[in-house]
Design a protein around this motif. Structure first.
Motif, PDB file in Angstrom:
ATOM      1  N   THR A  33     -40.450 -13.957 -31.079  1.00  0.00           N
ATOM      2  CA  THR A  33     -41.839 -14.049 -30.623  1.00  0.00           C
ATOM      3  C   THR A  33     -42.572 -15.226 -31.261  1.00  0.00           C
ATOM      4  OG1 THR A  33     -42.519 -12.516 -32.376  1.00  0.00           O
ATOM      5  CG2 THR A  33     -42.036 -11.575 -30.201  1.00  0.00           C
ATOM      6  N   MET A  34     -41.993 -15.795 -32.324  1.00  0.00           N
ATOM      7  CA  MET A  34     -42.626 -16.902 -33.046  1.00  0.00           C
ATOM      8  C   MET A  34     -42.689 -18.176 -32.207  1.00  0.00           C
ATOM      9  SD  MET A  34     -41.775 -17.679 -37.022  1.00  0.00           S
ATOM     10  CE  MET A  34     -43.077 -17.447 -38.204  1.00  0.00           C
ATOM     11  N   GLY A  35     -41.735 -18.345 -31.269  1.00  0.00           N
ATOM     12  CA  GLY A  35     -41.826 -19.413 -30.290  1.00  0.00           C
ATOM     13  C   GLY A  35     -41.535 -20.811 -30.780  1.00  0.00           C
ATOM     14  N   ALA A  36     -40.479 -20.991 -31.581  1.00  0.00           N
ATOM     15  CA  ALA A  36     -40.134 -22.316 -32.092  1.00  0.00           C
ATOM     16  C   ALA A  36     -39.565 -23.211 -30.992  1.00  0.00           C
ATOM     17  CB  ALA A  36     -39.115 -22.195 -33.222  1.00  0.00           C
ATOM     18  N   GLY A  37     -39.707 -24.513 -31.194  1.00  0.00           N
ATOM     19  CA  GLY A  37     -39.061 -25.497 -30.343  1.00  0.00           C
ATOM     20  C   GLY A  37     -37.915 -26.141 -31.098  1.00  0.00           C
ATOM     21  N   ILE A  38     -36.992 -26.754 -30.376  1.00  0.00           N
ATOM     22  CA  ILE A  38     -35.869 -27.446 -31.013  1.00  0.00           C
ATOM     23  C   ILE A  38     -36.208 -28.931 -31.076  1.00  0.00           C
ATOM     24  CG2 ILE A  38     -33.416 -27.991 -30.880  1.00  0.00           C
ATOM     25  CD1 ILE A  38     -33.061 -25.395 -29.251  1.00  0.00           C
ATOM     26  N   LEU A  39     -36.511 -29.401 -32.276  1.00  0.00           N
ATOM     27  CA  LEU A  39     -36.829 -30.811 -32.481  1.00  0.00           C
ATOM     28  C   LEU A  39     -35.538 -31.575 -32.784  1.00  0.00           C
ATOM     29  CD1 LEU A  39     -38.689 -33.240 -32.936  1.00  0.00           C
ATOM     30  CD2 LEU A  39     -39.113 -32.380 -35.259  1.00  0.00           C
ATOM     31  N   LEU A  40     -35.316 -32.661 -32.060  1.00  0.00           N
ATOM     32  CA  LEU A  40     -34.153 -33.523 -32.257  1.00  0.00           C
ATOM     33  C   LEU A  40     -34.621 -34.814 -32.916  1.00  0.00           C
ATOM     34  CD1 LEU A  40     -32.632 -33.129 -28.674  1.00  0.00           C
ATOM     35  CD2 LEU A  40     -32.189 -31.695 -30.680  1.00  0.00           C
ATOM     36  N   ILE A  41     -33.988 -35.181 -34.035  1.00  0.00           N
ATOM     37  CA  ILE A  41     -34.335 -36.410 -34.750  1.00  0.00           C
ATOM     38  C   ILE A  41     -33.100 -37.312 -34.750  1.00  0.00           C
ATOM     39  CG2 ILE A  41     -35.212 -37.402 -36.889  1.00  0.00           C
ATOM     40  CD1 ILE A  41     -36.214 -34.518 -37.573  1.00  0.00           C
ATOM     41  N   ILE A  42     -33.213 -38.471 -34.125  1.00  0.00           N
ATOM     42  CA  ILE A  42     -32.081 -39.382 -33.998  1.00  0.00           C
ATOM     43  C   ILE A  42     -32.220 -40.514 -35.005  1.00  0.00           C
ATOM     44  CG2 ILE A  42     -30.821 -40.906 -32.426  1.00  0.00           C
ATOM     45  CD1 ILE A  42     -31.898 -39.197 -30.109  1.00  0.00           C
TER      46      ILE A  42
ATOM     47  N   ARG B  27     -34.432 -17.319 -20.934  1.00  0.00           N
ATOM     48  CA  ARG B  27     -35.591 -17.674 -20.112  1.00  0.00           C
ATOM     49  C   ARG B  27     -36.837 -16.919 -20.563  1.00  0.00           C
ATOM     50  NH1 ARG B  27     -31.229 -17.484 -16.672  1.00  0.00           N
ATOM     51  NH2 ARG B  27     -30.879 -19.384 -15.446  1.00  0.00           N
ATOM     52  N   ALA B  28     -37.984 -17.561 -20.394  1.00  0.00           N
ATOM     53  CA  ALA B  28     -39.250 -16.916 -20.739  1.00  0.00           C
ATOM     54  C   ALA B  28     -39.425 -15.640 -19.922  1.00  0.00           C
ATOM     55  CB  ALA B  28     -40.407 -17.870 -20.459  1.00  0.00           C
ATOM     56  N   GLY B  29     -39.826 -14.587 -20.598  1.00  0.00           N
ATOM     57  CA  GLY B  29     -39.978 -13.293 -19.947  1.00  0.00           C
ATOM     58  C   GLY B  29     -38.703 -12.479 -19.951  1.00  0.00           C
ATOM     59  N   GLY B  30     -37.589 -13.123 -20.259  1.00  0.00           N
ATOM     60  CA  GLY B  30     -36.311 -12.428 -20.394  1.00  0.00           C
ATOM     61  C   GLY B  30     -35.938 -12.399 -21.860  1.00  0.00           C
ATOM     62  N   LEU B  31     -34.888 -13.174 -22.228  1.00  0.00           N
ATOM     63  CA  LEU B  31     -34.488 -13.229 -23.629  1.00  0.00           C
ATOM     64  C   LEU B  31     -35.480 -14.000 -24.490  1.00  0.00           C
ATOM     65  CD1 LEU B  31     -30.637 -13.855 -23.268  1.00  0.00           C
ATOM     66  CD2 LEU B  31     -31.776 -11.740 -23.957  1.00  0.00           C
ATOM     67  N   ASP B  32     -36.187 -14.956 -23.883  1.00  0.00           N
ATOM     68  CA  ASP B  32     -37.191 -15.720 -24.618  1.00  0.00           C
ATOM     69  C   ASP B  32     -38.457 -14.885 -24.725  1.00  0.00           C
ATOM     70  OD1 ASP B  32     -39.142 -17.443 -25.553  1.00  0.00           O
ATOM     71  OD2 ASP B  32     -38.588 -19.106 -24.252  1.00  0.00           O
ATOM     72  N   LYS B  33     -38.743 -14.414 -25.937  1.00  0.00           N
ATOM     73  CA  LYS B  33     -39.866 -13.495 -26.153  1.00  0.00           C
ATOM     74  C   LYS B  33     -41.074 -14.169 -26.796  1.00  0.00           C
ATOM     75  CE  LYS B  33     -37.350  -9.923 -24.848  1.00  0.00           C
ATOM     76  NZ  LYS B  33     -37.590  -9.256 -23.548  1.00  0.00           N
ATOM     77  N   ALA B  34     -41.147 -15.494 -26.772  1.00  0.00           N
ATOM     78  CA  ALA B  34     -42.234 -16.202 -27.444  1.00  0.00           C
ATOM     79  C   ALA B  34     -43.604 -15.699 -26.988  1.00  0.00           C
ATOM     80  CB  ALA B  34     -42.129 -17.699 -27.178  1.00  0.00           C
ATOM     81  N   THR B  35     -44.439 -15.331 -27.940  1.00  0.00           N
ATOM     82  CA  THR B  35     -45.778 -14.864 -27.608  1.00  0.00           C
ATOM     83  C   THR B  35     -46.594 -15.964 -26.948  1.00  0.00           C
ATOM     84  OG1 THR B  35     -45.715 -13.355 -29.496  1.00  0.00           O
ATOM     85  CG2 THR B  35     -47.881 -13.828 -28.557  1.00  0.00           C
TER      86      THR B  35
END
Length: 299
Positions: free
Chosen positions: A75-84, A126-134
């Motif tokens: 539910t915390m809703g993190a994003g995956i940041l990529l640093i090249i 997917r949001a609303g499915g396994l993705d539970k980000a508030t």
């Protein structure tokens, strides 16, 4: 559209066969094969030469330490940041400067988007499915950057992690929404970084990892004083502990778990004293660790 011809060009660019396994999500055992990754890379708008970066990113996010299942289901809703980092960042024109987290650069926009589409379409999160980000945050659409080496006296992130400066790498970081730090008057390390420390104090307790994205204007003051990345991290660790004792009477243990928890990175434009802080998912739980992987370039 991911036509057969387009997908083949992406696979060839990275020297891959369609059924090559690029990663296995540890919790569910979901397998990411090269063809599925290439389909999503094409659909995201990537160029074929980005495929080697995507392969390395998949390898990084499917390690146990990154904890992908928890990050993408929380539910915390993190994003995956990529640093090249390394020469490939310049070759692919990955933006590290003005509006580093904004629009206008194909590599930044589409490489990050490809990883998110793989999480959605291959792993089924997917949001609303396994993705539970508030609420989530915009980094969940796409989040990709390069570390700036322009006029920097600091060793880049991948070198501090044991890679050669001539190697190209990708670092994956599970980040919460960034917090801007504005300071336009301080021109010495201590008062400048005290502003950062005060911002850190409001985020949480005993954080195990947090990115300190330092803009060129702020970095110039640190460079002039001869401060290293280690100096920055150590000061922030000590200062947040001091501030915590002054402002809290219920045994607040400080914002940073260790000095190494603060990871300084140089990026952004030179037009203003704006930097940012990006905390790791889990805050004090230590539930994820950033992962750096070498990008293998097929020759």
């Amino acid at each position: 559209p991911p036509t057969a011809d387009a997908v083949e060009k992406f696979l060839s660019s990275a020297g891959l066969r369609p059924n090559d396994v690029l990663g296995v999500e540890p919790t569910k055992g979901a397998v990411i094969i090269a063809e599925k990754a290439a389909i999503n890379a094409v659909a995201s708008g990537c160029l074929p030469e980005y495929m080697s970066v995507i392969v390395a990113a998949i390898g990084a996010i499917t390690t146990d330490n990154f904890n992908l299942h928890a990050i993408t289901n929380s539910t915390m809703g993190a994003g995956i940041l990529l640093i090249i980092n390394g020469p490939l960042a310049k070759t692919l024109k990955v933006n590290s400067g003005t509006s580093v987290f904004g629009p206008g650069h194909r590599a930044n926009a589409t490489i990050g988007r490809a990883i998110r589409l793989i999480v959605i379409n291959v792993l089924g999160t997917r949001a609303g499915g396994l993705d539970k980000a508030t609420q989530g945050h915009p980094g969940k659409y796409t989040w990709c950057m390069a570390e700036s080496n322009k006029e920097s006296m600091w060793a880049p992130l991948h070198v501090t992690r044991g890679f050669d400066s001539n190697e190209s790498t990708i670092t994956t970081f599970a980040g919460l929404a960034g917090l801007q730090v504005g300071e336009h008057e301080a021109n010495a390390p201590e008062p400048l970084l005290t502003v950062f420390a005060k911002k850190l104090l409001g985020i949480g307790e005993a954080m195990h990892e947090v990115l300190i994205i330092i803009s060129p204007e702020h970095a110039a003051h640190l460079f002039r004083a001869g401060w290293s990345k280690t100096d920055v991290s150590s000061f922030l660790f000590e200062q947040t502990a001091i501030l915590a004792k002054k402002t809290d009477d219920h045994q607040f243990s400080g914002t940073l778990l260790t000095p190494e928890a603060a990871v300084p990175i140089l990026a952004g434009g030179s037009g203003g004293g704006w930097s940012s802080i990006i905390p790791a998912w889990g805050l004090g739980t230590g539930g994820t660790t950033s992962v750096t992987r070498k990008i293998k370039i097929d020759k």
